[in-house]
Scaffold this active site. Structure first.
Site, mmCIF file in Angstrom:
data_model
loop_
_atom_site.group_PDB
_atom_site.id
_atom_site.type_symbol
_atom_site.label_atom_id
_atom_site.label_comp_id
_atom_site.label_asym_id
_atom_site.label_seq_id
_atom_site.Cartn_x
_atom_site.Cartn_y
_atom_site.Cartn_z
ATOM 1 N N THR A 12 -0.027 -0.885 -2.751
ATOM 2 C CA THR A 12 0.206 -2.112 -1.991
ATOM 3 C C THR A 12 0.137 -1.769 -0.502
ATOM 4 O O THR A 12 0.510 -0.677 -0.084
ATOM 5 C CB THR A 12 1.555 -2.754 -2.335
ATOM 6 O OG1 THR A 12 2.622 -1.871 -1.946
ATOM 7 C CG2 THR A 12 1.669 -3.071 -3.825
ATOM 8 N N GLY A 14 -2.696 -1.447 1.024
ATOM 9 C CA GLY A 14 -3.741 -0.413 1.009
ATOM 10 C C GLY A 14 -4.895 -0.699 1.951
ATOM 11 O O GLY A 14 -5.953 -0.074 1.842
ATOM 12 N N GLY A 19 -1.558 3.357 3.819
ATOM 13 C CA GLY A 19 -2.061 2.897 2.514
ATOM 14 C C GLY A 19 -3.564 3.058 2.405
ATOM 15 O O GLY A 19 -4.073 3.485 1.360
ATOM 16 N N TYR A 150 15.126 -2.952 10.264
ATOM 17 C CA TYR A 150 14.084 -2.141 9.612
ATOM 18 C C TYR A 150 14.716 -0.918 8.936
ATOM 19 O O TYR A 150 14.429 -0.617 7.778
ATOM 20 C CB TYR A 150 13.065 -1.707 10.658
ATOM 21 C CG TYR A 150 11.971 -0.802 10.137
ATOM 22 C CD1 TYR A 150 10.948 -1.298 9.342
ATOM 23 C CD2 TYR A 150 11.952 0.563 10.458
ATOM 24 C CE1 TYR A 150 9.944 -0.465 8.873
ATOM 25 C CE2 TYR A 150 10.949 1.399 9.995
ATOM 26 C CZ TYR A 150 9.941 0.877 9.203
ATOM 27 O OH TYR A 150 8.956 1.700 8.734
HETATM 28 N N1 LIG Z 1 3.341 4.350 10.782
HETATM 29 C C1 LIG Z 1 4.560 4.856 10.860
HETATM 30 O O1 LIG Z 1 4.932 5.495 11.846
HETATM 31 C C2 LIG Z 1 5.520 4.649 9.729
HETATM 32 C C3 LIG Z 1 6.712 5.396 9.740
HETATM 33 C C4 LIG Z 1 7.615 5.227 8.700
HETATM 34 C C5 LIG Z 1 7.336 4.341 7.676
HETATM 35 N N2 LIG Z 1 6.177 3.621 7.698
HETATM 36 C C6 LIG Z 1 5.949 2.697 6.576
HETATM 37 O O2 LIG Z 1 4.686 2.974 6.009
HETATM 38 C C7 LIG Z 1 4.155 1.792 5.426
HETATM 39 C C8 LIG Z 1 2.748 1.572 5.966
HETATM 40 O O3 LIG Z 1 2.829 1.423 7.363
HETATM 41 P P1 LIG Z 1 1.590 1.622 8.347
HETATM 42 O O4 LIG Z 1 2.113 2.252 9.563
HETATM 43 O O5 LIG Z 1 0.451 2.214 7.611
HETATM 44 O O6 LIG Z 1 1.322 0.081 8.731
HETATM 45 P P2 LIG Z 1 0.007 -0.818 8.858
HETATM 46 O O7 LIG Z 1 -1.104 -0.068 9.463
HETATM 47 O O8 LIG Z 1 0.487 -2.057 9.530
HETATM 48 O O9 LIG Z 1 -0.312 -1.151 7.337
HETATM 49 C C9 LIG Z 1 0.580 -1.950 6.599
HETATM 50 C C10 LIG Z 1 -0.120 -2.411 5.339
HETATM 51 O O10 LIG Z 1 0.801 -3.168 4.543
HETATM 52 C C11 LIG Z 1 0.265 -4.479 4.349
HETATM 53 N N3 LIG Z 1 1.398 -5.386 4.210
HETATM 54 C C12 LIG Z 1 2.421 -5.576 5.072
HETATM 55 N N4 LIG Z 1 3.290 -6.465 4.565
HETATM 56 C C13 LIG Z 1 2.799 -6.827 3.363
HETATM 57 C C14 LIG Z 1 3.220 -7.711 2.346
HETATM 58 N N5 LIG Z 1 4.340 -8.455 2.467
HETATM 59 N N6 LIG Z 1 2.477 -7.815 1.222
HETATM 60 C C15 LIG Z 1 1.337 -7.101 1.077
HETATM 61 N N7 LIG Z 1 0.881 -6.266 1.994
HETATM 62 C C16 LIG Z 1 1.603 -6.143 3.126
HETATM 63 C C17 LIG Z 1 -0.673 -4.711 5.513
HETATM 64 O O11 LIG Z 1 -1.670 -5.665 5.293
HETATM 65 P P3 LIG Z 1 -1.443 -7.233 5.676
HETATM 66 O O12 LIG Z 1 -0.767 -7.257 7.019
HETATM 67 O O13 LIG Z 1 -2.817 -7.822 5.681
HETATM 68 O O14 LIG Z 1 -0.583 -7.793 4.592
HETATM 69 C C18 LIG Z 1 -1.301 -3.327 5.615
HETATM 70 O O15 LIG Z 1 -2.252 -3.133 4.601
HETATM 71 C C19 LIG Z 1 5.149 0.669 5.768
HETATM 72 O O16 LIG Z 1 6.019 0.487 4.683
HETATM 73 C C20 LIG Z 1 5.893 1.230 6.969
HETATM 74 O O17 LIG Z 1 7.179 0.664 7.096
HETATM 75 C C21 LIG Z 1 5.262 3.748 8.698
#
Ligand SMILES: NC(=O)c1ccc[n+]([C@@H]2O[C@H](COP(=O)([O-])OP(=O)(O)OC[C@H]3O[C@@H](n4cnc5c(N)ncnc54)[C@H](OP(=O)(O)O)[C@@H]3O)[C@@H](O)[C@H]2O)c1
Length: 249
Positions: A12, A14, A19, A150
Site C-alpha cells: 500500500t 506503492g 513504497g 504523527y
Molecule cells: N520519508 C521519511 O522520512 C519517513 C520516515 C518515517 C516513516 N515514513 C513512513 O513511510 C511511509 C511512506 O512514506 P514516504 O516518505 O515514502 O511518503 P510519500 O513519498 O508521500 O509516499 C506515500 C505513499 O502512500 C500513499 N498514501 C498515503 N496515504 C494513503 C492512503 N490513505 N491510502 C492509500 N495510499 C496512501 C501515497 O499515495 P497517494 O497520496 O496518491 O495516496 C504514496 O504512494 C509512510 O507511512 C511514512 O509515514 C517515512
C-alpha cells in the site's frame, strides 16, 4: 534467481518514495506486486516506471470498500498474498496548540485505521507463513516538536505489530515494523512550502543523523526485502530502525 520468485506482494502506498522503491526492488527479485495509492495519475506513472509484474489498484487505505476491492482484485487473479507491506501513510507538522480535528482525523485515518484494516482484510488472503511488514517511524519513539499526532499514530502501529505477531503466530505469519529515520521522498519534500524550504528541511534532518545524511528509499526497500524472505524466518513482533543511527546513539 530472484529472492521473491513466484511470490505475490501487496504494497500500500506503492506509488511514491519508500513504497515505490520497494515495489521496484521486489519486482526485480521476481515478485508480482500489487501497488495502491489514492491518486490515479501517480498510480499509473508508478506502474509504468515499475514496468512489469505490477497491478495498480487505486485505493484509499482508510476506505474499507477500497480495501475490499483491492483484495477482490488479488483473489480474482488467483493470487494469495505472501508478503503484505502496509506502508501507506504520512504526516504533517502541527504543534499541539495548532492541531485541528481535521489534522487528527486525516493522520489517524491513513496511518492507524488504514494499517489496521489493510491487515485485517488481508487475513483470508494471506498464505500461512506470510510476512506482514508495517511502516512505523522514529517519530513513534521520540518527541519531535510538531510531530505529536504523527508520532502517536506511528506508536500505535508499533503496538499493532506486537499484538498481531502474537495473534498470527499460529499460522506462522510474521509481523514486523520498519521504522525509518529521515528518508528522501516526495512525502518529506512536501512537508515544506517550497523547494527552498525543502532544501533547508533536508539539511536539518540530515543534521540529526550520525551518518550525516538522509537515507534513500532503496535503503528501506533493502530492509523490507530482508523481512519479506526466509532470511528473517525467526524475526517477528519487532521494530527495526533504518535511520542512520538517528535515534540509536
Ligand atoms: N520519508 C521519511 O522520512 C519517513 C520516515 C518515517 C516513516 N515514513 C513512513 O513511510 C511511509 C511512506 O512514506 P514516504 O516518505 O515514502 O511518503 P510519500 O513519498 O508521500 O509516499 C506515500 C505513499 O502512500 C500513499 N498514501 C498515503 N496515504 C494513503 C492512503 N490513505 N491510502 C492509500 N495510499 C496512501 C501515497 O499515495 P497517494 O497520496 O496518491 O495516496 C504514496 O504512494 C509512510 O507511512 C511514512 O509515514 C517515512
Amino acid at each position: 534467481m530472484g529472492q521473491l520468485d513466484g511470490k505475490t506482494v501487496v504494497i500500500t502506498g506503492g506509488t511514491s518514495g519508500i513504497g515505490l522503491a520497494t515495489a521496484q526492488r521486489f519486482t526485480q527479485e521476481g515478485a508480482h506486486v500489487y501497488i495502491t495509492g489514492r491518486r490515479k495519475e501517480t498510480l499509473d506513472q508508478a506502474a509504468e516506471l515499475i514496468g512489469g509484474n505490477v497491478t495498480p489498484v487505486q485505493a484509499d487505505s482508510a476506505n474499507l470498500a477500497d480495501l475490499d476491492r483491492l483484495y477482490a482484485t488479488v483473489a480474482d487473479a488467483g493470487h494469495r498474498i505472501d508478503v503484505l507491506f502496509a506502508n501507506a501513510g504520512g504526516g504533517e507538522f502541527a504543534p499541539l496548540d495548532q492541531v485541528t480535528e481535521e489534522h487528527y482525523d486525516s493522520t489517524f485515518d491513513s496511518n492507524v485505521k488504514g494499517t489496521l484494516f489493510t491487515v485485517q482484510k488481508a487475513l483470508p488472503h494471506l498464505v500461512d507463513g506470510a510476512s506482514v511488514i508495517l511502516t512505523g517511524s522514529i517519530a513513534g519513539v521520540s518527541g519531535d516538536p510538531a510531530f505529536g499526532v504523527y508520532g502517536a499514530s506511528k506508536a500505535a502501529i508499533r503496538s499493532f505489530s506486537r499484538t498481531w505477531a502474537n495473534e498470527l503466530s499460529g499460522r506462522g505469519i510474521r509481523v514486523n515494523t520498519i521504522s525509518p529515520g529521515p528518508i528522501t521522498t516526495p512525502g518529506v519534500n512536501g512537508l515544506a512550502a517550497d523547494e527552498e524550504g525543502a532544501e533547508q528541511l533536508r539539511k536539518t534532518l540530515a543534521g540529526i543523523v550520525p551518518l550525516g545524511r538522509m537515507g534513500q528509499p532503496e535503503e528501506v526497500a533493502a530492509l523490507a526485502l530482508f523481512l519479506a524472505t526466509d532470511q528473517a524466518s525467526f524475526i517477528t513482533g519487532t521494530e527495526i530502525f533504518v535511520d542512520g543511527g538517528a535515534k540509536q546513539v
